[in-house]
Design an enzyme around this catalytic site. Structure first.
Site, short mmCIF file in Angstrom:
data_model
loop_
_atom_site.label_atom_id
_atom_site.label_comp_id
_atom_site.label_asym_id
_atom_site.label_seq_id
_atom_site.Cartn_x
_atom_site.Cartn_y
_atom_site.Cartn_z
CG HIS A 142 48.72 -12.49 22.54
ND1 HIS A 142 47.96 -11.86 21.60
CD2 HIS A 142 48.23 -12.09 23.75
CE1 HIS A 142 47.06 -11.09 22.19
NE2 HIS A 142 47.19 -11.22 23.50
C1 UD1 Z 1 48.25 -10.04 28.76
C2 UD1 Z 1 46.76 -9.84 28.97
C3 UD1 Z 1 46.03 -10.02 27.65
C4 UD1 Z 1 46.60 -9.10 26.60
C5 UD1 Z 1 48.11 -9.26 26.50
C6 UD1 Z 1 48.65 -8.19 25.59
C7 UD1 Z 1 45.86 -10.52 31.17
C8 UD1 Z 1 45.04 -11.53 31.87
N1 UD1 Z 1 46.22 -10.82 29.91
O1 UD1 Z 1 48.44 -11.37 28.31
O2 UD1 Z 1 44.66 -9.70 27.84
O3 UD1 Z 1 46.01 -9.44 25.37
O4 UD1 Z 1 48.70 -9.09 27.79
O5 UD1 Z 1 49.85 -8.56 24.98
O6 UD1 Z 1 46.16 -9.49 31.72
N2 UD1 Z 1 56.45 -12.32 29.01
C9 UD1 Z 1 57.75 -11.96 28.79
N3 UD1 Z 1 58.06 -10.62 28.80
C10 UD1 Z 1 57.15 -9.64 29.01
C11 UD1 Z 1 55.82 -10.03 29.24
C12 UD1 Z 1 55.48 -11.36 29.24
O7 UD1 Z 1 58.62 -12.80 28.59
O8 UD1 Z 1 57.51 -8.44 28.98
C13 UD1 Z 1 56.10 -13.76 28.97
C14 UD1 Z 1 56.18 -14.44 30.33
O9 UD1 Z 1 56.64 -15.73 30.13
C15 UD1 Z 1 54.73 -14.47 30.77
C16 UD1 Z 1 53.98 -14.62 29.45
O10 UD1 Z 1 54.73 -13.88 28.52
O11 UD1 Z 1 54.45 -15.50 31.66
C17 UD1 Z 1 52.56 -14.10 29.49
O12 UD1 Z 1 52.54 -12.72 29.91
P1 UD1 Z 1 51.31 -12.13 30.74
O13 UD1 Z 1 51.51 -10.70 30.95
O14 UD1 Z 1 51.02 -12.97 31.93
O15 UD1 Z 1 50.07 -12.39 29.78
P2 UD1 Z 1 49.87 -12.01 28.25
O16 UD1 Z 1 49.70 -13.28 27.50
O17 UD1 Z 1 50.91 -11.05 27.83
N1 UDP Z 2 51.53 -4.48 18.30
C1 UDP Z 2 52.79 -3.90 18.18
N2 UDP Z 2 53.84 -4.70 17.84
C2 UDP Z 2 53.70 -6.04 17.60
C3 UDP Z 2 52.40 -6.62 17.75
C4 UDP Z 2 51.35 -5.81 18.11
O1 UDP Z 2 52.95 -2.69 18.34
O2 UDP Z 2 54.68 -6.69 17.30
C5 UDP Z 2 50.39 -3.62 18.72
C6 UDP Z 2 49.19 -3.65 17.81
O3 UDP Z 2 49.31 -2.66 16.82
C7 UDP Z 2 48.04 -3.37 18.76
C8 UDP Z 2 48.52 -3.93 20.09
O4 UDP Z 2 49.93 -4.13 19.95
O5 UDP Z 2 47.82 -1.98 18.92
C9 UDP Z 2 47.84 -5.22 20.38
O6 UDP Z 2 48.44 -5.83 21.48
P1 UDP Z 2 48.22 -7.36 21.83
O7 UDP Z 2 47.83 -8.09 20.62
O8 UDP Z 2 49.44 -7.78 22.57
O9 UDP Z 2 47.05 -7.32 22.91
P2 UDP Z 2 45.44 -7.32 22.81
O10 UDP Z 2 45.01 -6.19 21.95
O11 UDP Z 2 45.03 -8.66 22.30
O12 UDP Z 2 45.02 -7.19 24.24
#
Ligand code: UD1
Ligand code: UDP
Length: 358
Positions: free
Chosen positions: A204
């Site tokens: 992601h």
């Molecule tokens: C964010 C965090 C990242 C973390 C990740 C966990 C920052 C800078 N990044 O990244 O560090 O690893 O969360 O998963 O804070 N979207 C949906 N539904 C949702 C959420 C997001 O459709 O509920 C889509 C939207 O198109 C959005 C994109 O995902 O633009 C990215 O979401 P965003 O929260 O901006 O960043 P993450 O990649 O999730």
């Molecule tokens: N995770 C989850 N369901 C999924 C994928 C990940 O519950 O389908 C959990 C995973 O066990 C971990 C956390 O989400 O605890 C990691 O989140 P993510 O990879 O989105 O963010 P990051 O840790 O990179 O910030």
């Protein structure tokens, strides 16, 4: 009772803050704020349910947007909450935009700010997360560092006051829920991989999804693997794959994000994990599943040093994945360090410090 404000915004913060929230119950009045950065039920609400967490008192509904939009909306919302409630302290965890908003709002109001998971460094300032961590660490009153390495990073930057080595709350979360997952989850049967060798994958990170060609290369390798690859896709990844019109035709199965119990069960029984997630690099070490991290660097260097996680570029992924799928000794060599992130008492430790110091 003193009030403790806790701010979360995304899936990993909800999971990793759960042990702190549990430990704080009965010792502090808790005010739980969700910035609303993640909002889909499968990225947010589902975790409150499966982790049995209280419903947030406030949801700032910041939603998706640019780095500035998310940080600014969070900043305004957290500032208003802190001004109104005047808690004894406010906590945020990790490196997302919720952390940056909370750190800035708290420091300007002189509210005590505790940074959970302090001191991590990838030394890659192109990652928004690295900027968020550095800023948060430099304004925190309490730095809850998971490892000795994290404390070293803080010391190198002159952050020495209010630093505590607590372990990472992911250990608490993972150890509490893995047995529950084994009992309740039917995900392996549902996906038809029970008793099989398979790969658990997640991708992601912006650096892997913003460049469609890089993402295409990664999914092509996964699709050509010699075992099934289950990839619960983050919406960010799904959006890019949909735009590309990508459909796997081989080993790769794209599924919706899983709830925590299902994901832990999937991870726990995987032969190998492929990821760019921060939390999953930690969980694989705890669950003793070899991890291939598709990134040029990591803020979890303890896992690489212990030999349970390897950084790979997309063109190296195929070779390493096939080795781990076919060579038992190679797989075994990447396990055996479940304690890198502590003993599962981080949540209690953090609340003990706050109890004594606020
Ligand atoms: C964010 C965090 C990242 C973390 C990740 C966990 C920052 C800078 N990044 O990244 O560090 O690893 O969360 O998963 O804070 N979207 C949906 N539904 C949702 C959420 C997001 O459709 O509920 C889509 C939207 O198109 C959005 C994109 O995902 O633009 C990215 O979401 P965003 O929260 O901006 O960043 P993450 O990649 O999730
Ligand atoms: N995770 C989850 N369901 C999924 C994928 C990940 O519950 O389908 C959990 C995973 O066990 C971990 C956390 O989400 O605890 C990691 O989140 P993510 O990879 O989105 O963010 P990051 O840790 O990179 O910030």
């Amino acid at each position: 009772m003193r009030e403790l404000a806790v701010v979360v915004g995304t899936r990993p913060e909800i999971i990793k803050m759960a042990p702190v929230i549990r430990a704080a119950e009965g010792r502090f009045d808790l005010h739980l704020v969700h910035t609303g950065q993640h909002y889909d039920d499968e990225m947010s609400g589902a975790f409150f349910e499966s982790l049995d967490l209280p419903t947030p008192d406030d949801n700032l509904e910041i939603g998706s947007g640019s780095q500035a939009e998310q940080t600014a909306s969070g900043l305004v919302g957290v500032e208003a909450m802190l001004s109104e409630r005047e808690p004894a302290a406010v906590l945020a965890l990790g490196d997302t935009n919720a952390v940056l908003s909370t750190a800035l709002a708290a420091s300007k109001l002189s509210t005590k700010f505790g940074h959970v998971e302090a001191g991590l460094r990838s030394f890659d300032r192109t990652m928004p997360e690295e900027v968020n961590r550095v800023v948060a660490d430099h304004v925190a009153d309490f730095s809850f560092a998971p490892t000795a390495k994290a404390i070293e990073h803080l010391e190198d930057e002159g952050v020495t006051a209010g630093v505590y080595e607590t372990g990472n709350t992911i250990v608490d979360a993972c150890r509490d829920h893995a047995p529950m997952a084994a009992e309740r989850s039917t995900v392996l049967e549902d996906l038809g991989v029970a008793g099989e060798d398979y790969v658990a994958a997640t991708i992601h990170r912006a650096s892997n999804t913003d460049d469609p060609e890089r993402l295409r290369e990664i999914v092509a390798v996964l699709d050509s693997a010699s075992a099934p690859v289950i990839l619960p896709a983050h919406p960010r990844t799904t959006n890019v794959l949909d735009e590309m019109g990508y459909e796997p035709s081989g080993s790769l199965r794209l599924v919706d994000p899983l709830d925590y119990l299902d994901f832990l069960q999937l991870l726990n029984h995987a032969r190998v994990a492929v990821t760019d997630s921060g939390g999953i690099q930690e969980e694989t070490s705890i669950l003793e599943v070899p991890c291939l991290t598709v990134r040029p660097n990591t803020e979890r260097p303890e896992t690489v040093a212990a030999g349970v996680n390897e950084l790979v570029e997309p063109d190296e992924l195929e070779g390493r994945l096939e080795t781990l799928l076919t060579d038992d000794a190679a797989r075994e060599a990447m396990t055996g360090h479940p304690d890198l992130y502590g003993d599962g008492s981080a949540g209690e430790h953090i609340v003990d410090v706050l109890d004594a110091q606020t």
